[in-house]
Design an enzyme around this catalytic site. Sequence first.
Site, PDB file in Angstrom:
ATOM      1  N   LYS A  19       0.271  -1.270  -0.086  1.00 50.18           N
ATOM      2  CA  LYS A  19       0.013  -0.235   0.156  1.00 50.18           C
ATOM      3  C   LYS A  19       1.168   1.063   0.092  1.00 50.18           C
ATOM      4  O   LYS A  19       0.699   2.012  -0.646  1.00 50.18           O
ATOM      5  CB  LYS A  19      -1.006  -0.257   1.228  1.00 50.18           C
ATOM      6  CG  LYS A  19      -2.072   1.611   1.347  1.00 50.18           C
ATOM      7  CD  LYS A  19      -2.666   1.323   3.069  1.00 50.18           C
ATOM      8  CE  LYS A  19      -3.411   2.104   2.938  1.00 50.18           C
ATOM      9  NZ  LYS A  19      -4.307   2.720   2.361  1.00 50.18           N
ATOM     10  N   CYS A 521      -7.135  -1.586   2.421  1.00 49.83           N
ATOM     11  CA  CYS A 521      -7.163  -2.600   3.480  1.00 49.83           C
ATOM     12  C   CYS A 521      -8.035  -2.562   4.247  1.00 49.83           C
ATOM     13  O   CYS A 521      -8.608  -0.606   4.704  1.00 49.83           O
ATOM     14  CB  CYS A 521      -5.586  -2.873   3.900  1.00 49.83           C
ATOM     15  SG  CYS A 521      -4.490  -3.472   2.994  1.00 49.83           S
ATOM     16  N   TRP A 566     -18.611  -8.158   7.883  1.00 54.92           N
ATOM     17  CA  TRP A 566     -17.825  -6.905   8.013  1.00 54.92           C
ATOM     18  C   TRP A 566     -17.027  -7.058   8.431  1.00 54.92           C
ATOM     19  O   TRP A 566     -15.981  -6.816   9.599  1.00 54.92           O
ATOM     20  CB  TRP A 566     -18.219  -5.915   7.858  1.00 54.92           C
ATOM     21  CG  TRP A 566     -19.027  -5.938   6.313  1.00 54.92           C
ATOM     22  CD1 TRP A 566     -18.667  -6.027   4.796  1.00 54.92           C
ATOM     23  CD2 TRP A 566     -19.281  -3.795   5.725  1.00 54.92           C
ATOM     24  NE1 TRP A 566     -19.550  -5.485   4.018  1.00 54.92           N
ATOM     25  CE2 TRP A 566     -19.331  -4.074   4.607  1.00 54.92           C
ATOM     26  CE3 TRP A 566     -19.609  -2.707   6.612  1.00 54.92           C
ATOM     27  CZ2 TRP A 566     -20.391  -2.994   3.554  1.00 54.92           C
ATOM     28  CZ3 TRP A 566     -19.802  -1.783   6.217  1.00 54.92           C
ATOM     29  CH2 TRP A 566     -20.637  -1.718   4.028  1.00 54.92           C
ATOM     30  N   HIS A 646     -31.806   1.667   5.104  1.00 49.63           N
ATOM     31  CA  HIS A 646     -30.270   2.840   4.371  1.00 49.63           C
ATOM     32  C   HIS A 646     -29.914   1.464   3.487  1.00 49.63           C
ATOM     33  O   HIS A 646     -29.101   0.696   4.575  1.00 49.63           O
ATOM     34  CB  HIS A 646     -29.160   3.918   4.532  1.00 49.63           C
ATOM     35  CG  HIS A 646     -28.551   4.171   3.469  1.00 49.63           C
ATOM     36  ND1 HIS A 646     -28.784   4.014   2.165  1.00 49.63           N
ATOM     37  CD2 HIS A 646     -26.957   4.257   3.677  1.00 49.63           C
ATOM     38  CE1 HIS A 646     -27.170   4.943   1.926  1.00 49.63           C
ATOM     39  NE2 HIS A 646     -26.426   4.311   2.150  1.00 49.63           N
ATOM     40  N   HIS A 699     -20.089   9.627  -4.286  1.00 51.84           N
ATOM     41  CA  HIS A 699     -19.024   9.532  -4.570  1.00 51.84           C
ATOM     42  C   HIS A 699     -18.229  10.444  -5.307  1.00 51.84           C
ATOM     43  O   HIS A 699     -16.040   9.711  -4.997  1.00 51.84           O
ATOM     44  CB  HIS A 699     -18.742   7.556  -4.840  1.00 51.84           C
ATOM     45  CG  HIS A 699     -19.679   7.355  -4.040  1.00 51.84           C
ATOM     46  ND1 HIS A 699     -21.285   6.937  -4.397  1.00 51.84           N
ATOM     47  CD2 HIS A 699     -19.430   6.026  -3.289  1.00 51.84           C
ATOM     48  CE1 HIS A 699     -21.550   6.096  -3.775  1.00 51.84           C
ATOM     49  NE2 HIS A 699     -20.556   5.297  -2.857  1.00 51.84           N
TER      50      HIS A 699
HETATM   51  N1  GLN Z   1     -24.721   6.453   8.138  1.00 52.07           N
HETATM   52  C1  GLN Z   1     -23.152   6.339   6.808  1.00 52.07           C
HETATM   53  C2  GLN Z   1     -22.842   7.473   6.871  1.00 52.07           C
HETATM   54  O1  GLN Z   1     -23.759   7.633   6.160  1.00 52.07           O
HETATM   55  C3  GLN Z   1     -23.806   4.810   6.602  1.00 52.07           C
HETATM   56  C4  GLN Z   1     -22.598   4.596   5.335  1.00 52.07           C
HETATM   57  C5  GLN Z   1     -23.463   3.310   4.476  1.00 52.07           C
HETATM   58  O2  GLN Z   1     -23.657   3.578   3.665  1.00 52.07           O
HETATM   59  N2  GLN Z   1     -21.432   2.600   4.152  1.00 52.07           N
HETATM   60  O3  GLN Z   1     -21.689   7.363   6.653  1.00 52.07           O
HETATM   61 ZN    ZN Z   2     -24.800   4.261   2.047  1.00 50.84          ZN
END
Ligand code: GLN
Ligand code: ZN
Length: 763
Positions: A19, A521, A566, A646, A699
């Site tokens: 890395k 990582c 995870w 979400h 993003h």
């Molecule tokens: N609550 C988290 C955030 O806003 C959700 C992150 C995710 O969906 N990976 O960062």
């Molecule tokens: Zn998200």
Amino acid sequence: MTNIANLGFPRVGTKRELKRALEAYWAGDTSGEVLQDTARDLRHRHWTLQRDAGADIVPCNDFSLYDHVLDTAFLFDAIPERYRALADADPLAGYFALARGTQKGGYDLHALEMTKWFDTNYHYLVPELTGDQVFRLRGDKPVAEYLEARALGLQARPVLLGPVSFLLLAKTVDGSDRLELLDRLLPVYAELLGRLKAAGAPWVQIDEPCLVLDLDGDDKAAYRHAYAALAKADRPKLMLATYFGDVGDNLSLVRELAVDGLHIDLVRAPAQLDTVLLAWPRDLVLSLGVVDGRNVWRTDLDRALVLARQARDAIGSASLELAPSCSLLHVPIDASLERSLPKEIHDWLAFAREKIEELRILGDALDGKLQAEVALLDARGRQDRRRHSALVHRPDVAARLAAIGPSATRRQSAYPERQQAQAKRLGLPLFPTTTIGSFPQTHEVREARAQNKSGKLSDADYDAFLAAETEKCVRFQEQIGLDVLVHGEFERNDMVEYFGEQLDGFAFTKLGWVQSYGSRCVKPPIIFGDVRRPKAMTVRWSQYAQSLTDRPMKGMLTGPVTVLQWSFVRDDQPRSATCRQIALALRDEVLNLEGAGIGVIQIDEPALREGLPLRRADWKTYLDWAVEAFRLTASGVADETQVHTHMCYSEFNDIMDAVAAMDADVISIETSRSRMELLDAFVRFRYPNDIGPGVYDIHSPRVPQSSEMTDLLEKAVAVLKPQQLWVNPDCGLKTRGWPETRAALEAMVAAAQAMRAGVAAAA
Ligand code: GLN
Ligand code: ZN
């Protein structure tokens, strides 16, 4: 003599040396030669480590500077036209442009699409092919790395991704059929195999993990065709590697393939040994994947030995190899380097190095070597202590779970009634605006956390810092006019680690890095025991944030399936059981939040979909317990408490029933990149509850125009009721900077206002 073979090794190094080297090279601080030197050092170090741990056969060409699927595409010159000039002029720069895009030297290139490698958390780059694709060998990476290993005096076996899996993992961009390209690809594989043979390689490991998936007639025909063609090539012997599951109904297909050995995963699918051994052709080598390449626990060697002996008795040890279930890419390198784990837990762990040592013990035991007895005894002791450890088994957790009745997973009323109660309590406008939870994790925020961790910033000062950040964030949201606020998640390092650190049953390593993609990582928590919540985890910050404002404050939690997905999880009970324990702990947190006056609670489940099993037949069982765990977490609250969830991805078609069964009052999803196309699934299903389709892509640093967002919302209104719709970004804002966050959210609020005005005008 039973051979011990490894199938693949982590690349980044114990201290993430790769890395560092990559980042220095990308930043322009070092040359390509320096990067290649680091890479070579790592390969050498890792080969020696594997040999010293007891491997007879070490893999080569499993190393990659970024990703082995990208390496394969590059090797066969499957380089899309737009990258070609750069790849020709500077192969290394071209390679990284495919991996991560570039905006240097007059180029403006996006990266290839990235997606998950089967059901792991490793991401590969999806090769982009066209119907008129020409394949040819470009460079000689597999041959060069083979010679490199051999120069060290090692018996190395080059690893290649097989032709059919390569095509199935790729995509065409012109609508043509990937598998039609097989005839163009096979001569290049044959040429490469010929070169490896000429270089002296007696064997090649050819990975065909797609053989554990549901295959249709065309896929199967492609396999038959490919291996019939390779049978004619002048080539090394082929060890066909399957992993991540049961070959199952593809076994008769596998039997037809003209290879010289077969590797099967006996950790995920131990029962397949019986069927495989039936009518095993004597001259074929069988590689038994008896040590878990996907998890961090020491192996129950006695159990593995039963399988190995069964195979030996059936086919003889000359045709037998022992191996990990899959490449060790998915586990950290060396557990002996972990100094701060509790001794008791440390004793139960095996990373890549220890896993090879276990294979050595198994091999020696199988061959009747005396020294194996001592090692087996030691291993048995560890298993025994783990099985009976008070750290693992907490009777109160089991008792509480046993006492839970079906009503615990049901809200008090159905959605329509809840909706009324919530509307009354919250008094939100049409198209309510909110965010997904996190706000920018600036350098300052991360620095303060690091300073606190290292003792340079006192707990009191760190707290004061977090309080100030939270307050700023609340004021910011009020000022730009958001309707449902969040506290900003400044106190959180990571959405799983933050909770794991506060729960019983979780342990954390110092160097337990696993590659997620390229230089990225992760250090997954290790769930070793029954999960319990000693005290409230998030109430304090949510309550504080709520105290600052009259607007509703949304409490933020990571859901049970995502915490599970995870982490490295226990292998001594089903995943579903661990998930239920996490759910129960989170349920307590939900109730505490509600008790503290928080009226909106979001339970994030971004990993729900990726937990789907590889075979469709196993989906229902998984979805049933995953949904049940979410409902156990969420359902304790009163009707007037609004539960959000979400999920930041876009493929809902396959799992729509399950998503609806979660029965969250509001779900926010990723839709902006697909321009609302994925709403289709919700529309077709007539999703009954509220939806917040992400209206812009977080993003990218690009600031969207308000009109782009109203366009998207118009699309949503065309298919859903305006009363159903929320307005929010498509994920958390932690990776963004403040200026773009402000601009984007202001534009988003304006878009919501425009939509409200539109509805009012129409009425
Ligand atoms: N609550 C988290 C955030 O806003 C959700 C992150 C995710 O969906 N990976 O960062
Ligand atoms: Zn998200």
